[in-house]
Design an enzyme around this catalytic site. Sequence first.
Site, PDB file in Angstrom:
ATOM      1  N   LYS A 121     -37.395 -29.660 -27.204  1.00  0.00           N
ATOM      2  CA  LYS A 121     -37.271 -29.305 -25.784  1.00  0.00           C
ATOM      3  C   LYS A 121     -36.232 -30.221 -25.162  1.00  0.00           C
ATOM      4  CE  LYS A 121     -39.411 -26.461 -22.954  1.00  0.00           C
ATOM      5  NZ  LYS A 121     -40.119 -25.230 -23.358  1.00  0.00           N
TER       6      LYS A 121
HETATM    7  N1  GLU Z   1     -38.575 -21.941 -23.097  1.00  0.00           N
HETATM    8  C1  GLU Z   1     -39.302 -20.935 -23.808  1.00  0.00           C
HETATM    9  C2  GLU Z   1     -40.626 -21.476 -24.297  1.00  0.00           C
HETATM   10  O1  GLU Z   1     -41.153 -22.429 -23.773  1.00  0.00           O
HETATM   11  C3  GLU Z   1     -38.468 -20.276 -24.893  1.00  0.00           C
HETATM   12  C4  GLU Z   1     -37.976 -21.167 -25.974  1.00  0.00           C
HETATM   13  C5  GLU Z   1     -36.993 -20.505 -26.926  1.00  0.00           C
HETATM   14  O2  GLU Z   1     -36.770 -19.310 -26.802  1.00  0.00           O
HETATM   15  O3  GLU Z   1     -36.463 -21.222 -27.779  1.00  0.00           O
HETATM   16  O4  GLU Z   1     -41.247 -20.924 -25.166  1.00  0.00           O
END
Ligand code: GLU
Length: 431
Positions: A121
């Site tokens: 993240k």
């Molecule tokens: N931000 C989204 C999540 O928390 C998508 C992450 C992604 O598609 O890599 O799942």
Amino acid sequence: MQRPEEHYRYREPAPIKDKLNPFDSMMSRFNLAAEKLGLDQGVYNVLKSPSKQVIVSIPITMDDGTRKVFEGFRVVHSDVLGPSKGGVRFAPDVNIDEVKALAAWMTWKCAVVDIPYGGAKGGIRCDPRQMSAGEIERLTRAYTQQMVDVFGPDKDIPAPDMGTNDRVMAWVMDEYSKMVGKTEQAVVTGKPLVLGGSLGRVQATGRGVMVAALNALKKIKLDPADVTCAIQGFGNVGSYAAQLLQEHGVEILGISDISGAYWNDSGINIEEAIAYRNSNRGTLEGFSGAEAITNEELLAAKVDVLVPAAKEDVINVHNADKIQARLIVEGANGPTSADADKIIREKGILVVPDILANAGGVTVSYFEWIQNRLGYKWDLERVNRRSERILTEAFEKVYEAMRTHDVSMRIASYIVAIDKVAQTYEYRGGY
Ligand code: GLU
């Protein structure tokens, strides 16, 4: 030019809201699942520690000519299952503990739906609402430059999250491509369609929430046509979840966003609410299709299904015992604090946990990455069908683990995920 007194004065950063440490919240569930699994202590130590944490200072020139420095993060929690995957969040209160927790949740999320990614993240501590498009572009490009050794289509693949969107992902892709000297679409997902984005990606998380809700309703033997629902958060996840659930006959009585909560006893017309929000600078403020209530009233409302689709810890020890819903489907990441889990379980409420309920987004991100690597485009029908199949298989697996281990669906999903990552780690081996 800035005046000298402004230039040299050190200002304390805005204090982070008094909130629970999200990494602790993640770890307390991880511990319960590890205990049930009898996880080896050495593997436990490996899986609890993020494999990489990068913090950068990002100086950019603002539109008024002043220079500002923003703090940026990228945490890779694990790359055991494959390249790490996870969004980038732009928000004023992003901090390293939050990003660490969100990165770990991505590891478990990818493992639970069985896609070949680890978890990561990123975030930048900024308020995108107060910034111009040009400022956001410079910030995104500068962040990407600083992360060029972290990101990569086979290493770490960012995506949108709170405060970011397809426009921002396009800048990430362009900046990264310039730095490596070739167009590299697969380095980031959630891109605009013309740049290699996938059909269905924008709606994917909300659609996954709908799939999870319908699967859970079947288990508790409720017909969607007889069911009422409240949705907290009306962004990309909440609004599509609301729309799709309504299309399946669910009556949406309450919705909310940062401007407040809105209630209508005879159901809210979600299409109207979305159109209103889109024409009203992205907020529901002043929405006339419902009466205004408080956020706390919305969470405690008498509905069958509650979908928290905004931020962490909205369901906590202070309000958990007031919840009347029979089913909670977590569209957000970490919307229930760890200490509220027990209260909710004792009340007999079924919770489809975040790492399962909101995995539709990363699943379609995976499809986008596959399409980029193949140089081929899937039609919407194929995207939706395959994502629904993956999510439903994962749902069934978790539901079965819940029964086998006599735990909540949340702990069951951690058990499924941790077991998969631990087994893979054992095969790969360490030093
Ligand atoms: N931000 C989204 C999540 O928390 C998508 C992450 C992604 O598609 O890599 O799942």
